[in-house]
Design an enzyme around this catalytic site. Structure first.
Site, mmCIF file in Angstrom:
data_model
loop_
_atom_site.group_PDB
_atom_site.id
_atom_site.type_symbol
_atom_site.label_atom_id
_atom_site.label_comp_id
_atom_site.label_asym_id
_atom_site.label_seq_id
_atom_site.Cartn_x
_atom_site.Cartn_y
_atom_site.Cartn_z
ATOM 1 N N ASP A 161 8.421 -53.054 3.345
ATOM 2 C CA ASP A 161 7.171 -52.290 3.344
ATOM 3 C C ASP A 161 6.381 -52.726 2.119
ATOM 4 O O ASP A 161 6.958 -53.008 1.066
ATOM 5 C CB ASP A 161 7.448 -50.789 3.283
ATOM 6 C CG ASP A 161 7.955 -50.227 4.601
ATOM 7 O OD1 ASP A 161 7.641 -50.806 5.655
ATOM 8 O OD2 ASP A 161 8.664 -49.207 4.569
ATOM 9 N N ASP A 204 4.369 -51.039 11.267
ATOM 10 C CA ASP A 204 4.149 -49.589 11.243
ATOM 11 C C ASP A 204 2.720 -49.248 11.660
ATOM 12 O O ASP A 204 2.484 -48.296 12.402
ATOM 13 C CB ASP A 204 4.416 -49.018 9.849
ATOM 14 C CG ASP A 204 5.844 -49.195 9.385
ATOM 15 O OD1 ASP A 204 6.745 -49.294 10.239
ATOM 16 O OD2 ASP A 204 6.052 -49.246 8.160
#
Length: 160
Positions: free
Chosen positions: A124, A142
């Site tokens: 991330d 995401d």
């Protein structure tokens, strides 16, 4: 016996899934090769690149679970991807918004699934913030999953 008709033409939207998965893989690769874990780079006001490794699910939920549960999550993700591909294949009479949103969800799920299977964690790196408040760090996969889900829900709500 009447045969059900399927719309295999919707499968053409899987190009979008593949494109999003490849974009996710490439951006994660760039982060892994140009940043150290925990390194932060201010990109724009309110947006940082912040390299973290997420061993949990969305927003780091279940980050400290046993390995057997992680494999359960992997299998659940695979089943969800299969369900969305089947849904895409069976959709007849729906607008292209449904096909695009399903394809976005598939592509995002594939991008994160690849990370989980190969590395056990997901990269991330997008950090959105206002003053001292930070949204949980996320990635392109995401984003694709969230946008696809929102479009699917909104379109379904307005079509009912």
């Amino acid at each position: 016996m009447q045969h059900k008709k399927y719309n295999h033409k919707n499968l053409k939207w899987l190009w979008l899934s593949i494109l999003l998965m490849l974009l996710d893989i490439e951006t994660k690769y760039l982060i892994k090769t140009h940043f150290l874990v925990g390194e932060i780079l201010s990109v724009l006001p309110g947006i940082n690149f912040y390299y973290i490794r997420n061993s949990g699910l969305a927003f780091g939920i279940f980050a400290n679970v046993d390995l057997c549960y992680r494999w359960t999550f992997i299998w659940i993700t695979i089943l969800i991807i299969i369900a969305f591909v089947i849904t895409l294949y069976k959709m007849i009479g729906y607008s292209k918004y449904y096909s695009v949103s399903c394809s976005m969800i598939i592509g995002g799920a594939l991008g994160n699934l690849l990370d989980r299977v190969l590395y056990g964690t997901v990269v991330d790196f997008i950090d959105i913030y206002i003053k001292s408040w930070h949204w949980p760090t996320f990635n392109i996969a995401d984003m694709a999953i969230c946008i696809g889900t929102i479009v699917l829900i909104v379109k379904h709500y307005y079509d009912c």
